[in-house]
Enzyme design. Structure first.
Site, PDB file in Angstrom:
ATOM      1  N   GLU A 221      82.768  19.178  31.166  1.00 16.54           N
ATOM      2  CA  GLU A 221      81.348  19.047  30.822  1.00 16.54           C
ATOM      3  C   GLU A 221      80.765  20.298  30.165  1.00 16.54           C
ATOM      4  O   GLU A 221      79.877  20.958  30.732  1.00 16.54           O
ATOM      5  CB  GLU A 221      80.529  18.698  32.071  1.00 16.54           C
ATOM      6  CG  GLU A 221      80.907  17.387  32.714  1.00 16.54           C
ATOM      7  CD  GLU A 221      79.866  16.916  33.746  1.00 16.54           C
ATOM      8  OE1 GLU A 221      78.830  17.565  33.890  1.00 16.54           O
ATOM      9  OE2 GLU A 221      80.116  15.876  34.381  1.00 16.54           O
ATOM     10  N   GLU A 405      85.352  11.242  36.114  1.00 14.15           N
ATOM     11  CA  GLU A 405      84.390  11.286  37.222  1.00 14.15           C
ATOM     12  C   GLU A 405      83.479  10.075  37.160  1.00 14.15           C
ATOM     13  O   GLU A 405      83.055   9.664  36.081  1.00 14.15           O
ATOM     14  CB  GLU A 405      83.483  12.528  37.157  1.00 14.15           C
ATOM     15  CG  GLU A 405      84.142  13.808  37.555  1.00 14.15           C
ATOM     16  CD  GLU A 405      83.205  14.999  37.441  1.00 14.15           C
ATOM     17  OE1 GLU A 405      81.980  14.841  37.638  1.00 14.15           O
ATOM     18  OE2 GLU A 405      83.711  16.090  37.139  1.00 14.15           O
TER      19      GLU A 405
HETATM   20  C1  GCO Z   1      79.535  17.194  37.122  1.00 11.33           C
HETATM   21  C2  GCO Z   1      80.580  17.938  37.765  1.00 11.33           C
HETATM   22  C3  GCO Z   1      80.701  17.700  39.225  1.00 11.33           C
HETATM   23  C4  GCO Z   1      79.480  17.272  39.974  1.00 11.33           C
HETATM   24  C5  GCO Z   1      79.301  15.786  39.950  1.00 11.33           C
HETATM   25  C6  GCO Z   1      78.078  15.327  40.699  1.00 11.33           C
HETATM   26  O1  GCO Z   1      79.843  16.192  36.518  1.00 11.33           O
HETATM   27  O2  GCO Z   1      78.400  17.599  37.178  1.00 11.33           O
HETATM   28  O3  GCO Z   1      81.774  17.708  37.134  1.00 11.33           O
HETATM   29  O4  GCO Z   1      81.100  18.956  39.601  1.00 11.33           O
HETATM   30  O5  GCO Z   1      79.528  17.668  41.279  1.00 11.33           O
HETATM   31  O6  GCO Z   1      79.154  15.378  38.646  1.00 11.33           O
HETATM   32  O7  GCO Z   1      76.939  15.913  40.170  1.00 11.33           O
END
Ligand code: GCO
Length: 498
Positions: A221, A405
């Protein structure tokens, strides 16, 4: 550094924060946000809204990777153990000043550094095909350059070997926001040299782990780090400057490209790509088409275009509503000859983090059009996943996709272990993933965020995203109801309608 103890600053790309930055009215714009929320209706296309899942289970292709994810700073703890150096998240969380809602740090987190064997056993029990984790740069190079710390390499070797013993495929992220503090002191991601330092670090990792057959991910990200870290100031390093944010975008992407090249040069096994968090956006007013296009440029094309097309969109940066309000000439001057061909070096996989959608109003502000989870930036809309996956496949050259994710925090109203809201969320998103595969999207796996409850950045320990509950007092792990449900999905390689 911003002293952020107000509700606006904690959000990833909050409607309030964006409103605050893009409107002359500043805080007074809160009323306008409320009005927009009341007035807007979702304008998703009928094709996306009309679909209903079939009455029989939806099956996934053989070999589909069912995974779960974590990141180093969020779970490891052991912040000063075995030679680990400080990262910007150590500095940011330890500085106090309301940076983290509950005043916590990742010093101990889920103590995964000491408990990883038990955690790997939990993964085995769950039946995971893949585990996505990140390597902490400052365990490998404590100051971000120069000397290598063997103990850091040993720790990750233990995990990689442990996964192999349990027949779980590693998905290894080289960077999940924990920039070495000395590199931030020198200028951080807005400084071009940081990309070279990153490539050196990647080179060390590939030199040691080049024979590990994994899905390798360069940076997680880059958008969130650039915007939350250098524009909104709500994440480390807590800077509020859109020009620095724009520079951080380019230099992270450059670091990505250099790393893909280093990976190729080492002949590392597996495949490599970036992890991008992407968000379908919808106009909340027919007159907001231009604003919505700008927000789409900032949220999505600013990252997808350079990586997959070798160009930057022309509508992402500028002073129009919905744009990243940096100086476009300054940004252009950062992009040197050859940078875009480096950034678009061929990748073997694209990691996509999906957390929902957003509306866009006439001010170019991201506004709420769907119910959110406990995380107020997360607008839950499973058809948006289908929309996003099919869009990537249609608009860009074909590349294998992994959902790296996808998840929600515990519902405040549900007692920790009985997380049926998470089950409904995951079910609906798995269904949309299956639907996308059925329509020809090369999606090859789905990683739930997260394996364990952990340190949720500026939210500290107030949001629990895990399939496994962690008692942070005793570090006891207890699988939630979603863990058992996910076990059955994985065993059947199918998601049932109820
Ligand atoms: C993100 C990160 C994660 C977060 C998850 C929840 O996508 O922000 O990769 O570390 O913890 O997304 O916010």
């Amino acid at each position: 550094m911003a002293g952020n103890d107000n509700t606006f600053s904690r959000n990833r790309f909050s409607l309030t924060r964006r409103q605050l930055l893009t409107s002359a009215g500043g805080l007074a714009a809160g009323g306008a946000v409320a009005a927009a929320l009341a007035a807007c209706t979702p304008l998703a296309s009928p094709k996306n809204t009309a679909w209903t899942p079939p009455a029989s289970p939806m099956r996934f292709p053989k070999g589909y990777v069912w995974g779960a994810a974590t990141s180093a700073y969020q779970v490891e703890g052991a912040w000063n153990v075995d030679g680990r150096g400080p990262s910007i998240w150590d500095t940011f969380s330890r500085a106090g000043g309301g940076h983290i809602v509950d005043g916590s740090t990742g010093d101990v987190a889920a103590d995964h550094y000491h408990r990883w064997k038990g955690d790997l056993d939990l993964m085995k029990e769950l039946g995971l095909g893949g585990y996505r984790f990140s390597i902490s740069w400052t365990r490998i190079q404590p100051t971000g350059s120069g000397a290598v710390n063997q103990k850091g390499l040993d720790f990750y070797k233990g995990i990689i070997d442990g996964l192999a013993e349990r027949d779980i495929r590693p998905a290894i992220t080289l960077f999940h926001w924990d920039l070495p503090q000395p590199l931030q002191d020198a200028g951080g991601w807005p400084l071009r040299d940081t990309a070279n330092r990153f490539a050196d670090y990647a080179d060390i990792v590939f030199g040691v782990f080049g024979d590990v057959d994994a899905d390798w991910f360069t940076l997680n990200e880059p958008k969130t780090l650039a915007f939350n870290g250098y524009w909104y100031g709500s994440h480390a390093p807590g800077i509020m400057d859109p020009n620095q944010a724009a520079a951080a975008v380019h230099h992270q992407l450059l670091a990505h490209g250099l790393t893909v090249q280093a990976w190729g040069a080492h002949g590392v096994k597996g495949r490599i790509g970036p992890v991008l968090n992407l968000t379908p956006v919808t106009a909340t007013d027919p007159a907001a088409a231009e604003q919505t296009k700008n927000v789409d440029a900032v949220e999505n094309r600013l990252f997808l275009d350079p990586v997959l097309k070798g160009s930057y969109p022309t509508d992402a940066i500028g002073s129009a509503n919905g744009q990243l309000p940096a100086d476009p000439d300054q940004f252009e001057a950062l992009v040197k000859d050859g940078d875009l061909s480096t950034i678009s070096s061929p990748i073997g996989v694209l990691g996509v983090n999906y957390y929902g959608v957003s509306g866009v109003d006439l001010n170019g502000t991201m506004v709420k059009i769907h119910k959110t989870s406990t995380a107020d930036w997360e607008q839950i809309w499973a058809p948006g996943l289908y929309q996003l996956l099919t869009r990537i496949t249609k608009d860009y050259k074909r590349v294998p996709l992994l959902l790296t994710e996808n998840g929600i925090p515990d519902d405040m109203l549900q007692n920790g272990l009985n997380d049926s809201a998470r089950i409904s969320y995951l079910r609906s998103h798995f269904q949309q993933a299956a639907r996308a595969i059925g329509d020809g999207v090369p999606l090859e796996g789905h990683y739930v965020w997260a394996l364990l409850d952990n340190f949720e950045w500026a939210e500290g320990y107030t949001q629990r995203w895990g399939l496994v509950h962690v008692d942070f007092g005793t570090q006891k792990r207890t699988p939630k109801k979603s863990f058992d449900w996910y076990t059955k999905v994985i065993a059947a390689n199918a998601v049932s309608p109820v």
